[in-house]
Structures are given as structure tokens and as C-alpha cells.
Design a protein around this motif. Structure first.
Motif, mmCIF file in Angstrom:
data_model
loop_
_atom_site.group_PDB
_atom_site.id
_atom_site.type_symbol
_atom_site.label_atom_id
_atom_site.label_comp_id
_atom_site.label_asym_id
_atom_site.label_seq_id
_atom_site.Cartn_x
_atom_site.Cartn_y
_atom_site.Cartn_z
ATOM 1 N N THR A 1 25.577 -27.188 -25.054
ATOM 2 C CA THR A 1 25.718 -26.322 -23.881
ATOM 3 C C THR A 1 26.724 -25.212 -24.222
ATOM 4 O OG1 THR A 1 27.423 -27.846 -23.147
ATOM 5 C CG2 THR A 1 25.215 -28.153 -22.216
ATOM 6 N N PRO A 2 26.929 -24.244 -23.316
ATOM 7 C CA PRO A 2 27.951 -23.209 -23.593
ATOM 8 C C PRO A 2 29.321 -23.819 -23.876
ATOM 9 C CG PRO A 2 26.529 -22.513 -21.803
ATOM 10 C CD PRO A 2 26.142 -23.928 -22.103
ATOM 11 N N ASP A 3 30.080 -23.126 -24.704
ATOM 12 C CA ASP A 3 31.352 -23.654 -25.237
ATOM 13 C C ASP A 3 32.280 -24.185 -24.133
ATOM 14 O OD1 ASP A 3 30.218 -22.440 -27.461
ATOM 15 O OD2 ASP A 3 31.718 -20.834 -27.580
ATOM 16 N N LYS B 1 29.671 -26.260 -32.014
ATOM 17 C CA LYS B 1 30.865 -25.477 -32.323
ATOM 18 C C LYS B 1 30.926 -24.229 -31.454
ATOM 19 C CE LYS B 1 29.201 -22.192 -33.430
ATOM 20 N NZ LYS B 1 28.169 -21.261 -32.885
ATOM 21 N N GLY C 1 18.678 -22.496 -26.949
ATOM 22 C CA GLY C 1 18.218 -22.103 -28.273
ATOM 23 C C GLY C 1 18.443 -23.162 -29.337
ATOM 24 N N THR D 1 19.211 -27.365 -22.935
ATOM 25 C CA THR D 1 17.831 -27.186 -23.409
ATOM 26 C C THR D 1 17.630 -25.805 -24.028
ATOM 27 O OG1 THR D 1 17.143 -26.303 -21.273
ATOM 28 C CG2 THR D 1 16.926 -28.690 -21.574
ATOM 29 N N HIS E 1 31.844 -27.875 -23.098
ATOM 30 C CA HIS E 1 31.934 -28.976 -24.069
ATOM 31 C C HIS E 1 33.013 -29.987 -23.698
ATOM 32 C CE1 HIS E 1 30.210 -26.270 -27.579
ATOM 33 N NE2 HIS E 1 29.367 -26.388 -26.560
ATOM 34 N N ARG F 1 28.443 -15.881 -24.082
ATOM 35 C CA ARG F 1 29.598 -15.751 -24.982
ATOM 36 C C ARG F 1 30.379 -14.472 -24.688
ATOM 37 N NH1 ARG F 1 25.293 -17.492 -27.432
ATOM 38 N NH2 ARG F 1 25.284 -19.361 -28.722
ATOM 39 N N HIS G 1 31.868 -20.437 -37.840
ATOM 40 C CA HIS G 1 31.170 -21.011 -39.008
ATOM 41 C C HIS G 1 31.790 -20.484 -40.307
ATOM 42 C CE1 HIS G 1 27.834 -23.254 -37.328
ATOM 43 N NE2 HIS G 1 27.444 -22.237 -36.584
ATOM 44 N N ARG H 1 20.549 -20.409 -40.110
ATOM 45 C CA ARG H 1 20.205 -21.760 -39.646
ATOM 46 C C ARG H 1 19.298 -22.499 -40.630
ATOM 47 N NH1 ARG H 1 18.603 -21.092 -33.249
ATOM 48 N NH2 ARG H 1 20.569 -20.149 -32.616
ATOM 49 N N TYR I 1 20.571 -29.169 -40.337
ATOM 50 C CA TYR I 1 20.870 -29.959 -39.127
ATOM 51 C C TYR I 1 20.489 -31.430 -39.316
ATOM 52 C CZ TYR I 1 21.390 -25.315 -37.214
ATOM 53 O OH TYR I 1 21.795 -24.026 -37.009
HETATM 54 N N1 LIG Z 1 25.449 -24.706 -35.135
HETATM 55 C C1 LIG Z 1 24.654 -23.697 -34.895
HETATM 56 O O1 LIG Z 1 23.925 -23.256 -35.769
HETATM 57 C C2 LIG Z 1 24.591 -23.096 -33.520
HETATM 58 C C3 LIG Z 1 23.708 -22.049 -33.243
HETATM 59 C C4 LIG Z 1 23.642 -21.563 -31.944
HETATM 60 C C5 LIG Z 1 24.467 -22.080 -30.965
HETATM 61 N N2 LIG Z 1 25.346 -23.077 -31.277
HETATM 62 C C6 LIG Z 1 26.244 -23.640 -30.249
HETATM 63 O O2 LIG Z 1 25.449 -24.444 -29.372
HETATM 64 C C7 LIG Z 1 25.893 -24.298 -28.030
HETATM 65 C C8 LIG Z 1 24.719 -23.766 -27.200
HETATM 66 O O3 LIG Z 1 24.371 -22.482 -27.701
HETATM 67 P P1 LIG Z 1 22.900 -21.872 -27.507
HETATM 68 O O4 LIG Z 1 22.837 -20.677 -28.359
HETATM 69 O O5 LIG Z 1 21.879 -22.916 -27.665
HETATM 70 O O6 LIG Z 1 23.019 -21.401 -26.000
HETATM 71 P P2 LIG Z 1 21.836 -21.217 -24.943
HETATM 72 O O7 LIG Z 1 20.579 -20.833 -25.640
HETATM 73 O O8 LIG Z 1 22.357 -20.318 -23.893
HETATM 74 O O9 LIG Z 1 21.635 -22.674 -24.379
HETATM 75 C C9 LIG Z 1 22.644 -23.361 -23.683
HETATM 76 C C10 LIG Z 1 21.992 -24.309 -22.709
HETATM 77 O O10 LIG Z 1 23.032 -24.969 -21.987
HETATM 78 C C11 LIG Z 1 22.598 -25.246 -20.657
HETATM 79 N N3 LIG Z 1 23.606 -24.785 -19.691
HETATM 80 C C12 LIG Z 1 24.290 -25.587 -18.833
HETATM 81 N N4 LIG Z 1 25.119 -24.862 -18.085
HETATM 82 C C13 LIG Z 1 24.939 -23.582 -18.433
HETATM 83 C C14 LIG Z 1 25.518 -22.356 -17.994
HETATM 84 N N5 LIG Z 1 26.467 -22.326 -17.039
HETATM 85 N N6 LIG Z 1 25.114 -21.213 -18.562
HETATM 86 C C15 LIG Z 1 24.179 -21.225 -19.541
HETATM 87 N N7 LIG Z 1 23.595 -22.363 -20.009
HETATM 88 C C16 LIG Z 1 23.983 -23.525 -19.461
HETATM 89 C C17 LIG Z 1 21.304 -24.482 -20.475
HETATM 90 O O11 LIG Z 1 20.266 -25.438 -20.387
HETATM 91 P P3 LIG Z 1 19.652 -25.695 -18.933
HETATM 92 O O12 LIG Z 1 19.404 -24.299 -18.389
HETATM 93 O O13 LIG Z 1 18.430 -26.452 -19.182
HETATM 94 O O14 LIG Z 1 20.725 -26.418 -18.158
HETATM 95 C C18 LIG Z 1 21.145 -23.612 -21.684
HETATM 96 O O15 LIG Z 1 19.811 -23.500 -22.085
HETATM 97 C C19 LIG Z 1 27.090 -23.381 -28.086
HETATM 98 O O16 LIG Z 1 28.277 -24.118 -28.157
HETATM 99 C C20 LIG Z 1 26.878 -22.603 -29.373
HETATM 100 O O17 LIG Z 1 28.081 -22.114 -29.949
HETATM 101 C C21 LIG Z 1 25.401 -23.596 -32.521
#
Ligand SMILES: NC(=O)c1ccc[n+]([C@@H]2O[C@H](COP(=O)([O-])OP(=O)(O)OC[C@H]3O[C@@H](n4cnc5c(N)ncnc54)[C@H](OP(=O)(O)O)[C@@H]3O)[C@@H](O)[C@H]2O)c1
Length: 320
Positions: free
Chosen positions: A76-78, A99, A12, A10, A81, A167, A184, A263, A284
């Protein structure tokens, strides 16, 4: 046929990009969501109008047990996956994973194999390929607009406030700037260069992590050579707040992209002959549409598991 899609995580990208994009994709809807926290899952499901009778889950097992679920998007964190993708595949669900697809080559291979064994599609979320300007740039290049490809350069950086990001930690990541933005840059370079110049045959990387002294790269510089002899380079960093840039050089012209590596599908693109006009649209949405087409037509998505795997095989060669 309306496809029911769950989002895992849930944070970013799920909240700001993927769930809003899913609303714009005809033929699919947000069905359910996974969070470690039940209240957070419920709030996300409400905020994004998830459609399942039981839309908020705090275990992957209960989310995957829903017989009406078609596919999952893993955000979710890498480091999570691989396990989540493999579980989804074994439950017969198609997967679009964020990714980089995994934190190790072994993990990536296991994901590809699990999806192959289960007969489900595996896509990897390199949204820059659905930037309308990048697609127009590629058409221009493929039509011979800059001649034979010689060199490409990409630069995408941002300023992290501190080193609390997952990260930057060992537990759920193998790279920091390379995971956030470098992967990317590498995908964009491979997309433009590999079809014309052949595979990457040489790679050299330098990383720096002297500001916070953590385990992963704060800045990374990577140079590549392709079969044709063409070259490329990219820089990713969590220490520099500046607009992104990508440049492609050919025997008969060049292309410069200013601030298109974001983005948002915006920025400007210049060729030697003048500006390349394009519509600003949400990349997206294109990424999810392509994933749905892959499901409908039983064909690999544009960035499939094999391409995602090649990306992390190369990242793994960048020295620590
Ligand atoms: N394509 C793109 O433009 C783009 C941009 C940013 C990120 N990404 C990718 O998307 C993925 C998520 O990145 P994000 O930036 O969205 O990260 P984020 O903001 O930290 O969100 C990750 C979510 O995963 C859940 N989660 C489950 N286990 C976790 C743990 N042990 N630690 C932290 N969070 C955990 C959490 O949701 P809950 O707390 O609700 O469980 C958290 O909010 C990554 O693989 C990242 O590389 C892609």
C-alpha cells in the motif's frame, strides 16, 4: 509446509509483480487480499487465484482474523505501512513490507519493535538484491575482483505524467523520487559498500521540486561517505526518462550496470575484463523465497527491519 500469504493493496506492484511472483514460489501461495473496495478485492483474488475460502477483504481486521493466514505482504502507499505492519505483527503474522518501510524514522522504529515483541519476521522489499546479475557482481567484488572499494554511483529516473501520484502528496508519503526509486539506489549502495567500507558517516543531499512545486522531491542528488573514506552518490528523479545505471569503482577495476535497476532482472553488466553473464530471473521471486526461508528457519530476512530503518534514517537526512 505451504504458507498462506495475504497481499495488502491491489495496485501496481501487487498486481504486476508480487502476486505473479508468489505463484512461482514453491512452499507458499496467495491466500487473501485487502482492498478498500470489496469488488476490487474480489477481482484481484480471482485474477491471481487466491486460495482462501474467504479471500477478498475490505478491512484489515477481517483479513487478520483468518486463523489460517501465516504472513502478509504490504503493498500500500508508504504512509499506511507502519499501521498495517504493526497490526499484522500484533496478530502474530510475519510481514514483508514494501519500501520505503515507513514515512518517518519513528514509524520505522515502532514497526521493528512491534515485530520483535511479537516474535515475527519483518522483511523489506528491496528486490534489486535478488537481481541475478547484481548477486554475481557482488560475488566478483567480494572475491577482490575490483580491489578495494573506492566509489559507487547509481542513477534511476523516470518521467511522471503529472503530480497526481500519492507519492507527490503529503498525506501518504514523505518523498517522491526518493520513495519511488532513490530508496532502491540507496539500498543497492549500502548492500555493496557497507560490509567492506563501514557505515555511512556523512551524507549531503540536494532536492529540486520546481516543476510541480509540490511538497516532495522531484529530483534528488545524494552523496555519501563511509567509515573507510570510500564515497557514493545517487540521483533519483521523476523528470527524466532514461535507462538506469549503476557503477562501482575499486582500486583495481570497475563494474558498470546498464538498465539493471528495473523491475525485470535484465540489463547488462560490464567489468574491465568483459561482460558478466547472468540469467534473467524475476527478482521478486527471490525476495519472497528469502522471506519464506526467514520464517522457516526463524532467522532475519536478508533485508530486515533494521536495514530498512537505516535506509529511512538516511533519507530523512536529505534536506527538503
Ligand atoms: N519494490 C518495488 O519494485 C516497488 C515498485 C513500486 C512500488 N513499490 C512500493 O509498493 C507500495 C505500493 O506502491 P504502488 O506503486 O503499487 O502503488 P499503487 O499502484 O498506488 O497501489 C497502492 C494500492 O494501495 C491501496 N491503497 C489503500 N489505501 C490507499 C490510499 N489512501 N491511496 C492509494 N492507494 C491506497 C490501493 O488498493 P485498493 O484501491 O484496492 O485499496 C492501491 O491500489 C509503495 O510502498 C511503493 O513504494 C515497490
Amino acid at each position: 509446509m505451504l504458507r498462506n500469504i495475504a497481499i495488502l493493496g491491489t495496485g501496481g506492484i501487487a498486481d504486476q509483480a508480487l502476486a505473479p511472483a508468489l505463484r512461482e514460489v514453491e512452499g507458499a501461495r496467495l491466500w487473501s487480499v485487502l482492498s478498500r473496495d470489496r469488488d476490487r478485492a474480489q477481482a484481484f483474488a480471482r485474477r491471481h487465484a487466491a486460495a482462501a475460502p474467504r479471500s477478498a477483504h475490505d478491512t484489515l481486521e477481517s483479513l487478520l482474523a483468518d486463523p489460517d493466514l501465516d504472513a502478509v505482504i504490504v503493498a500500500t502507499p508508504d504512509g499506511l505501512h507502519a499501521g498495517q505492519v504493526i497490526a499484522a505483527a500484533r496478530a502474530g503474522r510475519h510481514v514483508l513490507t514494501e519500501k520505503p518501510m515507513a514515512v518517518s524514522v519513528e514509524g520505522g522504529r515502532a514497526m521493528v519493535q512491534a515485530c520483535r515483541d511479537a516474535g515475527v519476521q519483518l522483511g523489506v522489499g528491496y528486490h534489486l538484491r535478488w537481481h541475478a546479475g547484481h548477486r554475481k557482481m557482488l560475488q566478483h567484488i567480494r572475491a577482490g575482483g575490483i580491489g578495494t572499494l573506492r566509489h559507487m554511483r547509481a542513477h534511476w529516473t523516470f518521467q511522471a505524467a503529472d503530480a497526481r501520484d500519492w507519492r507527490a502528496q503529503r498525506e501518504n508519503a514523505s518523498w517522491w523520487s526518493l520513495s519511488a526509486v532513490g530508496t532502491h539506489c540507496l539500498d543497492l549502495i549500502r548492500w555493496v559498500m557497507v560490509p567492506e567500507c563501514g557505515e555511512v558517516v556523512a551524507l549531503a543531499g540536494i532536492v529540486s521540486r520546481e516543476v510541480w512545486n509540490g511538497p516532495h522531491d522531484e529530483t534528488a542528488i545524494v552523496t555519501l561517505r563511509f567509515e573507510s573514506g570510500a564515497t557514493a552518490e545517487f540521483c533519483s528523479s521523476v523528470l527524466i526518462d532514461a535507462p538506469s545505471r549503476a557503477e562501482v569503482y575499486g582500486s583495481d577495476g570497475f563494474i558498470r550496470c546498464e538498465d539493471t535497476l528495473t523491475r525485470f532482472g535484465a540489463g547488462t553488466i560490464e567489468t574491465r575484463e568483459g561482460r558478466l553473464d547472468f540469467d534473467v530471473c524475476n527478482p521478486y521471486v527471490g525476495e519472497i523465497r528469502d522471506f519464506l526461508e526467514a520464517i522457516e528457519h526463524d532467522q532475519p530476512p536478508e533485508v530486515d527491519g533494521g536495514e530498512g530503518l537505516r535506509n529511512i534514517e538516511l533519507l530523512a537526512q536529505v534536506s527538503k
